[in-house]
Design a protein around this motif. Structure first.
Motif, mmCIF file in Angstrom:
data_model
loop_
_atom_site.group_PDB
_atom_site.id
_atom_site.type_symbol
_atom_site.label_atom_id
_atom_site.label_comp_id
_atom_site.label_asym_id
_atom_site.label_seq_id
_atom_site.Cartn_x
_atom_site.Cartn_y
_atom_site.Cartn_z
ATOM 1 N N UNK A 124 11.295 1.766 -7.796
ATOM 2 C CA UNK A 124 11.214 0.782 -6.493
ATOM 3 C C UNK A 124 10.067 1.210 -5.699
ATOM 4 N N UNK A 125 9.916 2.362 -5.220
ATOM 5 C CA UNK A 125 8.702 2.763 -4.459
ATOM 6 C C UNK A 125 7.312 2.416 -4.910
ATOM 7 N N UNK A 126 7.286 2.798 -6.218
ATOM 8 C CA UNK A 126 5.876 2.367 -6.847
ATOM 9 C C UNK A 126 5.823 0.655 -6.908
ATOM 10 N N UNK A 127 6.873 -0.043 -7.098
ATOM 11 C CA UNK A 127 6.652 -1.432 -7.056
ATOM 12 C C UNK A 127 6.322 -1.935 -5.810
ATOM 13 N N UNK A 128 6.734 -1.315 -4.705
ATOM 14 C CA UNK A 128 6.471 -1.889 -3.430
ATOM 15 C C UNK A 128 5.009 -1.425 -2.837
ATOM 16 N N UNK A 129 4.844 -0.112 -3.291
ATOM 17 C CA UNK A 129 3.573 0.188 -3.050
ATOM 18 C C UNK A 129 2.247 -0.500 -3.679
ATOM 19 N N UNK A 130 2.800 -0.907 -4.907
ATOM 20 C CA UNK A 130 1.610 -1.660 -5.707
ATOM 21 C C UNK A 130 1.524 -3.015 -5.165
ATOM 22 N N UNK A 131 2.435 -3.513 -4.334
ATOM 23 C CA UNK A 131 2.389 -4.959 -3.819
ATOM 24 C C UNK A 131 1.620 -4.672 -2.289
ATOM 25 N N UNK A 132 1.903 -3.547 -1.828
ATOM 26 C CA UNK A 132 1.371 -3.454 -0.169
ATOM 27 C C UNK A 132 0.706 -2.180 0.037
ATOM 28 N N UNK A 133 0.374 -1.220 -1.027
ATOM 29 C CA UNK A 133 -0.553 -0.125 -0.631
ATOM 30 C C UNK A 133 0.380 0.936 -0.209
ATOM 31 N N UNK A 134 -0.487 2.056 -0.183
ATOM 32 C CA UNK A 134 0.139 3.197 0.324
ATOM 33 C C UNK A 134 0.644 3.193 1.775
ATOM 34 N N UNK A 135 -0.029 2.262 2.743
ATOM 35 C CA UNK A 135 0.415 2.271 4.131
ATOM 36 C C UNK A 135 1.784 1.923 4.370
ATOM 37 N N UNK A 136 2.460 1.349 3.333
ATOM 38 C CA UNK A 136 3.877 0.937 3.593
ATOM 39 C C UNK A 136 4.571 2.206 3.313
ATOM 40 N N UNK A 137 4.228 3.253 2.913
ATOM 41 C CA UNK A 137 5.097 4.452 2.995
ATOM 42 C C UNK A 137 5.020 5.259 4.453
ATOM 43 N N UNK A 138 5.999 5.548 5.007
ATOM 44 C CA UNK A 138 6.185 6.192 6.340
ATOM 45 C C UNK A 138 5.511 7.734 6.200
ATOM 46 N N UNK A 139 5.766 8.229 4.992
ATOM 47 C CA UNK A 139 5.116 9.538 4.801
ATOM 48 C C UNK A 139 4.267 9.508 3.341
ATOM 49 N N UNK A 140 3.029 9.289 3.585
ATOM 50 C CA UNK A 140 2.130 9.131 2.539
ATOM 51 C C UNK A 140 2.285 10.005 1.421
ATOM 52 N N UNK A 141 1.970 9.664 0.121
ATOM 53 C CA UNK A 141 1.879 10.746 -0.902
ATOM 54 C C UNK A 141 0.815 11.504 -0.771
#
Length: 155
Positions: free
Chosen positions: A81-98
């Protein structure tokens, strides 16, 4: 006394943040809903910037919450789920970047700044300690000092 307590309790509860997840968005299965809430707390609202999609009332946050729930009900794992959303919106969508090569500077900058600041303080302190302070004594002042410090003249 009880009225005051109830008034204070009401004011405290009124000031608490309202959760943005609407009842029509919630999943019927409590385990899946808990997963969805955990994931949506990790995702940044692109409109609000520093608010999770779980807490945001923005339309985009609602769409992302629904997307997370849809992916979970389709059988995706949390990482998928996280990878799908990151693929659409980029790493910025994560509150705690990988942690990756792209985010190496982001994660390493605080350590580098602390080390650079400590090194500059050490260099500054050493340079300052080696410099003499004040000005040289004039011939008259040197003679007067020697006269005052001469132990034979005190007797």
């Amino acid at each position: 006394m009880i009225k005051r307590f109830l008034l204070v309790l009401t004011l405290i509860l009124a000031a608490a943040p309202a959760f943005a997840v609407n009842p029509d968005e919630m999943l019927a299965d409590p385990a899946l809903e808990a997963r969805a809430r955990t994931l949506s707390a990790e995702l940044r609202c692109m409109v609000c910037q520093n608010q999770s999609i779980d807490d945001s009332n923005a339309d985009l946050a609602r769409d992302l919450r629904l997307l997370v729930r849809e992916r979970i009900t389709d059988g995706d794992s949390d990482d998928e789920v996280l990878n799908y959303i990151v693929s659409r919106y980029g790493e910025f969508v994560l509150l705690k970047p990988r942690f990756s090569l792209r985010t190496l500077l982001l994660w390493g900058a605080p350590v580098l700044l602390i080390l650079a600041g400590g090194a500059s303080l050490i260099v500054f302190a050493r340079r300052r300690a080696g410099k003499p302070t004040g000005s040289k004594l004039t011939a008259e002042e040197q003679a007067r000092l020697e006269e005052l410090l001469d132990p034979t003249q005190r007797l």
